[in-house]
Motif scaffolding. Structure first.
Motif, PDB file in Angstrom:
ATOM      1  N   THR A 291     -57.964   6.335  52.297  1.00 36.28           N
ATOM      2  CA  THR A 291     -58.658   5.395  53.177  1.00 36.28           C
ATOM      3  C   THR A 291     -57.905   5.145  54.481  1.00 36.28           C
ATOM      4  O   THR A 291     -58.388   4.421  55.342  1.00 36.28           O
ATOM      5  CB  THR A 291     -58.856   4.022  52.488  1.00 36.28           C
ATOM      6  OG1 THR A 291     -57.621   3.305  52.502  1.00 36.28           O
ATOM      7  CG2 THR A 291     -59.350   4.170  51.074  1.00 36.28           C
TER       8      THR A 291
ATOM      9  N   GLY B 204     -43.630   8.957  61.163  1.00 36.46           N
ATOM     10  CA  GLY B 204     -44.834   9.548  61.758  1.00 36.46           C
ATOM     11  C   GLY B 204     -45.124   9.010  63.144  1.00 36.46           C
ATOM     12  O   GLY B 204     -45.855   9.622  63.925  1.00 36.46           O
ATOM     13  N   GLY B 205     -44.591   7.847  63.439  1.00 39.86           N
ATOM     14  CA  GLY B 205     -44.786   7.263  64.768  1.00 39.86           C
ATOM     15  C   GLY B 205     -46.147   6.618  64.970  1.00 39.86           C
ATOM     16  O   GLY B 205     -46.458   6.144  66.063  1.00 39.86           O
TER      17      GLY B 205
ATOM     18  N   ILE C  50     -35.165   2.906  54.571  1.00 42.52           N
ATOM     19  CA  ILE C  50     -35.865   3.158  53.305  1.00 42.52           C
ATOM     20  C   ILE C  50     -35.661   4.629  52.967  1.00 42.52           C
ATOM     21  O   ILE C  50     -35.965   5.512  53.787  1.00 42.52           O
ATOM     22  CB  ILE C  50     -37.370   2.865  53.430  1.00 42.52           C
ATOM     23  CG1 ILE C  50     -37.590   1.423  53.878  1.00 42.52           C
ATOM     24  CG2 ILE C  50     -38.083   3.148  52.114  1.00 42.52           C
ATOM     25  CD1 ILE C  50     -39.018   1.137  54.325  1.00 42.52           C
TER      26      ILE C  50
ATOM     27  N   ALA D 221     -52.040  -5.717  56.344  1.00 38.69           N
ATOM     28  CA  ALA D 221     -53.205  -4.848  56.224  1.00 38.69           C
ATOM     29  C   ALA D 221     -52.843  -3.426  55.827  1.00 38.69           C
ATOM     30  O   ALA D 221     -53.718  -2.577  55.722  1.00 38.69           O
ATOM     31  CB  ALA D 221     -53.979  -4.836  57.539  1.00 38.69           C
ATOM     32  N   GLY D 222     -51.557  -3.143  55.616  1.00 37.68           N
ATOM     33  CA  GLY D 222     -51.161  -1.778  55.248  1.00 37.68           C
ATOM     34  C   GLY D 222     -51.810  -1.377  53.931  1.00 37.68           C
ATOM     35  O   GLY D 222     -51.805  -2.145  52.960  1.00 37.68           O
ATOM     36  N   ASP D 223     -52.372  -0.182  53.895  1.00 34.34           N
ATOM     37  CA  ASP D 223     -53.179   0.177  52.730  1.00 34.34           C
ATOM     38  C   ASP D 223     -52.364   0.578  51.509  1.00 34.34           C
ATOM     39  O   ASP D 223     -52.861   0.516  50.389  1.00 34.34           O
ATOM     40  CB  ASP D 223     -54.142   1.307  53.094  1.00 34.34           C
ATOM     41  CG  ASP D 223     -55.312   0.795  53.904  1.00 34.34           C
ATOM     42  OD1 ASP D 223     -55.758  -0.338  53.640  1.00 34.34           O
ATOM     43  OD2 ASP D 223     -55.765   1.512  54.818  1.00 34.34           O
TER      44      ASP D 223
ATOM     45  N   ALA E  60     -43.413  -1.126  58.603  1.00 35.82           N
ATOM     46  CA  ALA E  60     -44.253  -2.003  59.415  1.00 35.82           C
ATOM     47  C   ALA E  60     -44.583  -3.286  58.656  1.00 35.82           C
ATOM     48  O   ALA E  60     -44.725  -4.346  59.259  1.00 35.82           O
ATOM     49  CB  ALA E  60     -45.533  -1.269  59.815  1.00 35.82           C
TER      50      ALA E  60
ATOM     51  N   VAL F 121     -47.715   3.340  69.019  1.00 38.81           N
ATOM     52  CA  VAL F 121     -48.747   2.403  69.485  1.00 38.81           C
ATOM     53  C   VAL F 121     -48.069   1.162  70.074  1.00 38.81           C
ATOM     54  O   VAL F 121     -48.409   0.697  71.164  1.00 38.81           O
ATOM     55  CB  VAL F 121     -49.692   2.025  68.320  1.00 38.81           C
ATOM     56  CG1 VAL F 121     -50.669   0.938  68.753  1.00 38.81           C
ATOM     57  CG2 VAL F 121     -50.441   3.248  67.821  1.00 38.81           C
TER      58      VAL F 121
ATOM     59  N   GLY G 245     -43.279   5.270  53.854  1.00 35.72           N
ATOM     60  CA  GLY G 245     -42.087   4.608  54.392  1.00 35.72           C
ATOM     61  C   GLY G 245     -42.426   3.827  55.654  1.00 35.72           C
ATOM     62  O   GLY G 245     -41.962   2.698  55.851  1.00 35.72           O
ATOM     63  N   GLY G 246     -43.248   4.423  56.497  1.00 34.31           N
ATOM     64  CA  GLY G 246     -43.649   3.745  57.734  1.00 34.31           C
ATOM     65  C   GLY G 246     -44.518   2.536  57.450  1.00 34.31           C
ATOM     66  O   GLY G 246     -44.394   1.496  58.098  1.00 34.31           O
ATOM     67  N   ASN G 247     -45.399   2.657  56.467  1.00 31.71           N
ATOM     68  CA  ASN G 247     -46.246   1.525  56.084  1.00 31.71           C
ATOM     69  C   ASN G 247     -45.385   0.361  55.603  1.00 31.71           C
ATOM     70  O   ASN G 247     -45.623  -0.794  55.964  1.00 31.71           O
ATOM     71  CB  ASN G 247     -47.204   1.986  54.975  1.00 31.71           C
ATOM     72  CG  ASN G 247     -48.595   1.367  55.043  1.00 31.71           C
ATOM     73  OD1 ASN G 247     -49.164   0.991  54.042  1.00 31.71           O
ATOM     74  ND2 ASN G 247     -49.162   1.270  56.236  1.00 31.71           N
TER      75      ASN G 247
ATOM     76  N   THR H 285     -46.805   7.794  57.046  1.00 35.05           N
ATOM     77  CA  THR H 285     -46.032   7.864  55.811  1.00 35.05           C
ATOM     78  C   THR H 285     -46.031   6.509  55.108  1.00 35.05           C
ATOM     79  O   THR H 285     -46.255   5.465  55.737  1.00 35.05           O
ATOM     80  CB  THR H 285     -44.569   8.238  56.122  1.00 35.05           C
ATOM     81  OG1 THR H 285     -43.981   7.185  56.888  1.00 35.05           O
ATOM     82  CG2 THR H 285     -44.485   9.549  56.901  1.00 35.05           C
TER      83      THR H 285
ATOM     84  N   MET I 284     -61.918   5.185  58.991  1.00 32.81           N
ATOM     85  CA  MET I 284     -61.120   4.878  60.167  1.00 32.81           C
ATOM     86  C   MET I 284     -61.209   3.400  60.533  1.00 32.81           C
ATOM     87  O   MET I 284     -61.652   3.021  61.611  1.00 32.81           O
ATOM     88  CB  MET I 284     -61.658   5.766  61.292  1.00 32.81           C
ATOM     89  CG  MET I 284     -60.963   5.718  62.583  1.00 32.81           C
ATOM     90  SD  MET I 284     -59.459   6.604  62.660  1.00 32.81           S
ATOM     91  CE  MET I 284     -59.064   6.150  64.333  1.00 32.81           C
TER      92      MET I 284
END
Ligand SMILES: Cc1cc2nc3c(=O)[nH]c(=O)nc-3n(C[C@H](O)[C@H](O)[C@H](O)COP(=O)(O)OP(=O)(O)OC[C@H]3O[C@@H](n4cnc5c(N)ncnc54)[C@H](O)[C@@H]3O)c2cc1C
Lengths: 756, 290
Positions: free
Chosen positions: B92, B27-28, B160, B114-116, B110, B33, B105-107, B103, B183
């Motif tokens: 959230t 998703g970038g 992944i 703090a990834g939800d 990274a 960022v 996968g992105g979470n 996504t 947010m």
């Protein structure tokens, strides 16, 4: 850079659509960051990483050697006086031997691409000797405090003394309060484009609040005469005071003059947090003495504002905090000391409601405390002590138009309350929202009230005026008015107001608003809630001059007297249409320019603080209803209702828009908005961590607008933009105190203040 | 910077093998960022959005195989009932724009503390399916996936592929603390799962330790007390004292820091409250389901 022409009819009291509204919503509005010139290059700023350091040298050679770089400039390249500042010329446009805050501009680069410019800036080697930083303003005036500026750390001290110098009272309440550093958080970062004219002058297109004061500053630093530095308003994405000081202005012009090329500068979001001043943090110590039934007998206040490294608007902030800092109450005996000091923290300056916003948290918290102590209802105590027309405030000034404090607070009390929650609730309506932290557990409701008053326009003897030029002519058989002012449209809706006034005064439908630039006289600042009043007054006066001149012509042509102009008709006293405007004007245009000044104000007495400091006062009240998860410290504002006297609503929709936005901004300070500074360094320069309210944080509002015309103001208007920002936050804080039973003597109220 | 845009999974793995310096981008919403802030200047970007396999989910051998590139918005819309804990976490995340791009996968890539998604994945015993051109596929339990602050178990040539999650036998919960109501990056977060089939409890702690982690002792304690009290059979009410004690033990499993978003003390406090509430909600739901 916009020439605006709307066919929409709409006179005073209507709410014609704004020309920029649809464009902004659809993303098509051209902001200053969208400026473009074919052969432009890009400027960037190198900033100090240290809150306080001596500069022993700046080596620009590696930066200059980078291909694509056109110029690297330091203070040595400044042709004029290397000083800027709104009230004190205390800030170098580019640092010389010392940097006084983290983010201070040290050098500039122009290159063919913004990335090239950024990389070049990183190659500049600045030899810093880090110095101890003064970061606690409470020690700025200590004898052994290091001096941020050679003359010491006091920017302004204001004293107000009235009544009994040693008052006593049966009931005494006192508290200390602290207000954190809020940011304007406008959505359009600082940006502009400087275009050299090849003849030693330039045009600067920039997002700002006051073109003429910027022009003066640019001319001083670049050593140009005003005819050589022409400023044009570019699309402004919000301002709130944060565009009163310079940002890219002088820097882009220096680079443009140096390279001979158009130079664009545009800050990123994180740079923006260093590129403008913030709201002054404040430390307030208050004491109220009252009768057993809650009538105020005396008030004492000691207010300290942290101005940061440069003065910016600190003088005026102290002025407002001092003269208005006890709120809209009648108090026989008063002692106020307000001070603004220099530190090595980020510079603080103008932001919506300044001086009053900070003070209102303290005086409103203390009013609640007094009410509770004497057993009087919190609304009642405000109504009882509230100013009325004909009263004198703490500087002895007669309040000579409506001061409906009691009425406003009673209106908000009587507005319908949100229903008490029953049954299972959508978590989005609960504190924490979709984050699912409660299903109702720990949630307690609280209600809080606050009132305020705020000066409108510039004060303390400042000659505050605006200039308007209005032209009336026939175009394609129709009368068309063209209005020109240099007053900045920053999103508040001034363009629409100017059109409405012209339509009303001249009876024409078509009003063209000329681009905002310095080719006409100053419009004054778009701040202090003043433009509808002052520029509105100027436009009205220019229309009157145009009308008089048309009627004088008509009188001469027709040999008649007591004529009236209505649209394209010249009408006699008996109602008979004598001629058309076209007959009278022919191919001529009637063109009048008027400089309009509001009633003069006075400097106040330096020992007693007495005097007619302000031209007009605006009053508002809020009632906040909050649900607090008292176990987690999370808050959901359920209702935020308000009443405000606006004198006369020129554009009712725009009035309500100002009240909505201002209320949200005030609520933001109560709940979450704070620039966190540790040892002079900003820890959250991003919208990831500088939080502003979202649509899920802001409740729907009931807004009650009163229109008690001010007989001294054009159309009776009263400034609208600031009061909502002042009374909403204290109402929210009071509601949280009511829900939690905690003292909460600091805003923003952080969750851990509630739970721990 | 090179831009690699494989259109199949095999091509993606081959590209990653050939260019281990290539930074995958889904998703970038993290990658862009970081690049905008110049925190990262990778030699190449490996765009995974053209690989359709990554955007699919299916039930495979009784588990949901969630392609690494399935967005939060789709998890909310399509898997709300099947993966309730993850869907609650997905609701959230950021704003609608971020949920449309971001996504799981992105979470995981990274691997921010703090990834939800992490507390929900930990509580649900998810498994990360990792692939490389050279070594094929390996399965890593999510608890072993997080190796340090923003570090994970991926080798330079690995990607992944998917996340494997068994549809829950019992109720799940996810709670997050933020200083505004939308947010916001988690000040702390907690994931909870009641594995009624196994009579065990799953937990996940977010934003309160260098990595997402479980509260293993707390989970064992709660499951044991439920067993000892005969509550699995009786489905009696969860004693408040038990919920409180569980909350305390969850708090004890965390190791938070003070930062600009919140103090360590506040994080600990909120974990104890969230854990108590989440366990109670899940247990009450379990009782209602009887
Ligand atoms: C405004 C905003 C708000 C946000 N709010 C939240 C929030 O509330 N909660 C939250 O958890 N996050 C939040 N984030 C962060 C981000 O959206 C999430 O981490 C999201 O899950 C990242 O997914 P992505 O697909 O965009 O990842 P990308 O940015 O594309 O990639 C992230 C990392 O994963 C790697 N990667 C991606 N796919 C793979 C793969 N298949 N194999 C190996 N590595 C891979 C990338 O190389 C990169 O290192 C927010 C971000 C923004 C910009």
């Amino acid at each position: 850079m916009t020439s605006t022409e709307t066919p929409t009819a709409g006179r005073i009291g209507d709410s014609p659509l704004r020309p920029d509204g649809t464009l902004k919503v659809t993303g098509e509005f051209a902001y200053s960051s969208d400026l473009w010139h074919d052969d432009m290059c890009w400027g960037v700023t190198l900033r100090s990483p240290h809150p306080h350091a001596r500069i022993h040298g700046i080596d620009i050679s590696a930066a200059l050697a980078l291909p694509g770089v056109y110029a690297v400039l330091t203070h040595e390249d400044v042709p004029g006086l290397n000083r800027v500042g709104l009230e004190h010329l205390d800030q170098p446009a580019l640092a010389e031997d010392v940097v006084r805050y983290q983010g201070e501009a040290v050098a500039l680069v122009a290159a063919d691409h913004p990335e090239t410019a950024r990389r070049a800036a990183k190659r500049i080697v600045v030899d810093y000797e880090v110095l101890p930083a003064l970061t606690d303003p409470r020690h700025a005036l200590d004898d052994d405090a290091p001096h941020v500026h050679p003359d010491g750390n006091l920017v302004r001290a204001m004293k107000i003394r009235r009544g009994d110098p040693e008052p006593t009272a049966p009931v005494v309440v006192a508290l200390d309060f602290e207000v954190g550093m809020q940011d304007q958080a406008f959505l359009g970062p600082e940006s502009g484009l400087a275009v050299p004219d090849g003849e030693g002058g330039l045009d600067l297109y920039v997002a700002t609040q006051w073109l003429h004061v910027d022009q003066q500053q640019v001319c001083r630093v670049l050593d140009l005469t005003p005819d050589r530095a022409r400023l044009h308003l570019a699309g402004v994405g919000g301002a709130f005071g944060g565009r009163e000081d310079l940002s890219i202005h002088v820097h882009a012009c220096l680079l443009a003059m140096h390279t001979g090329k158009p130079v664009k500068m545009s800050y990123s979001r994180d740079e923006s947090f260093f590129g403008h001043v913030h709201r002054h943090p404040a430390w307030l110590r208050y004491e109220f003495g009252a009768s057993d039934t809650g009538e105020l007998i005396y008030a004492k206040a000691d207010i300290l504002f942290d101005g940061g490294a440069y003065a910016s608007s600190t003088t005026a902030v102290v002025g407002n905090g001092g003269t208005l800092g006890l709120g809209p109450y009648n108090i026989p005996s008063v002692s106020v000391d307000a001070r603004g000091v220099y530190t090595n923290n980020p510079p603080c300056g103008a932001m919506r409601g300044f001086g009053c916003v900070q003070a209102a948290f303290a005086h409103e918290a203390l009013m609640d405390e007094l009410a509770d102590r004497v057993g009087v209802d919190r609304v009642e105590i405000r109504a009882r002590n509230g100013m009325r027309e004909g009263d004198r405030n703490i500087t002895g000034q007669l309040i000579d138009s409506a001061a409906p404090v009691a009425e406003l607070i009673e209106i908000v009390r009587d507005l319908p309350l949100p229903a008490d929650p029953v049954g299972e609730r959508d978590i989005r309506d609960l504190p924490g929202g979709a984050a699912n932290s409660t299903h109702g557990e720990g949630v307690v409701r609280g209600i809080g009230y606050a009132v305020t008053y705020k000066n409108v326009g510039f004060s303390e003897g400042f000659d505050d005026y605006s200039t308007a030029r209005v032209r009336l002519e026939m175009t394609a058989g129709e009368p068309v008015a063209t209005v020109q002012t240099a007053a900045a449209e920053v999103g508040q809706g001034l363009i629409t107001v100017e059109q409405q006034i012209c339509r009303t005064e001249l009876g024409v439908d078509r009003v063209v608003v000329s681009p905002k630039d310095t080719s006409v006289g100053s419009g004054g600042s778009t701040s202090a809630s003043r433009q509808t009043y002052v520029t509105g007054g100027a436009v009205k006066a220019a229309c009157e001059a145009v009308r008089a001149s048309v009627l004088a012509r008509a009188a001469a042509q027709l040999g008649a007297r007591n004529l009236r102009l209505d649209g394209d008709k010249i009408i006699a006293e008996n109602g008979e249409v004598l001629a058309s405007l076209a007959d009278v004007l022919g191919d001529d245009a009637v063109d009048e320019t008027v400089e309009w000044h509001h009633r003069p104000t006075e400097e106040i007495d330096p020992e007693t603080g007495q005097g007619n400091a302000h031209v007009q006062y605006a009053f508002s009240a809020h009632r906040a209803v909050v649900d607090v998860d008292v176990e987690l410290g999370l808050v959901k504002v359920v209702a935020l209702d308000t009443a405000q006297d606006v004198g006369r609503a020129i554009n009712p929709d725009a009035v309500v828009g100002q009240i909505h936005g201002g209320s949200a901004q005030g609520m933001g300070l109560a709940l979450m908005e704070e620039i966190v500074v540790t040892d002079g360094k900003v820890r959250n320069p991003s919208f990831t961590d500088y939080l502003i309210p979202t649509i899920l944080d802001m409740p729907p509002m009931q807004v009650k607008v009163l229109e008690y015309a001010d007989p001294h103001a054009p159309y009776g208007v009263r400034g609208v933009g600031e009061p909502p920002t002042i009374s909403s936050g204290p109402a929210v804080a009071a509601a949280i105190r009511a829900a939690t039973g905690k003292a909460l003597r600091r805003v923003p109220v952080r969750p851990e203040h509630i739970t721990l | 910077m090179d831009f690699l845009a494989p259109s199949t999974w095999a091509e993606a793995l081959a590209a990653k093998a050939e260019r281990p310096d290539a930074l995958p981008v889904a998703g970038g919403t993290d990658v862009m960022v970081e690049m905008n802030f110049d925190h990262r200047r990778p030699g190449a970007l490996l765009d995974l959005t053209r690989v359709s396999d990554l955007r699919e989910w299916a039930l495979v051998d009784g588990r949901v195989r969630l392609g690494a590139g399935v967005t939060y918005a789709r998890i909310i819309d399509e898997l709300g009932a099947t993966l309730p804990g993850l869907a609650m976490a997905a609701r959230t995340v950021g704003s609608p724009q971020i949920r449309n791009r971001g996504t799981v996968g992105g979470n995981l890539g990274a691997a921010s503390p703090a990834g939800d998604s992490h507390p929900a994945l930990l509580a649900a015993d998810a498994v990360v399916e990792i692939s490389s051109a050279a070594r094929g596929t390996r399965l890593v339990p999510v608890a072993d996936f997080y190796t340090g602050v923003k570090r994970n178990a991926l080798e330079p040539d690995e990607l992944i592929a998917a996340i494997l999650i068994a549809p829950p036998a019992g109720p799940q919960q996810f709670c997050k603390i933020g200083t505004r109501n939308a947010m916001v990056i988690a000040v702390s977060a907690f994931g909870f799962a009641l594995h009624t089939d196994r009579r065990s409890v799953g937990t996940g702690i977010g934003s309160a330790a260098p990595t997402p982690r479980r509260a293993t002792d707390a989970a064992a304690f709660l499951a044991g007390e439920l067993e000892a009290g005969g509550l699995w059979e009786s489905r009696g009410a969860l004693p408040e004292g038990l919920a409180v004690e569980f909350g305390r033990k969850v708090r004890d499993a965390a190791a938070p820091i003070d930062d600009v978003r919140g103090t360590a003390a506040y994080r600990l406090h909120t974990l104890s409250v969230m854990a108590r509430r989440a366990a109670t909600w899940a247990w009450d739901e379990h009782r209602r389901a009887a």
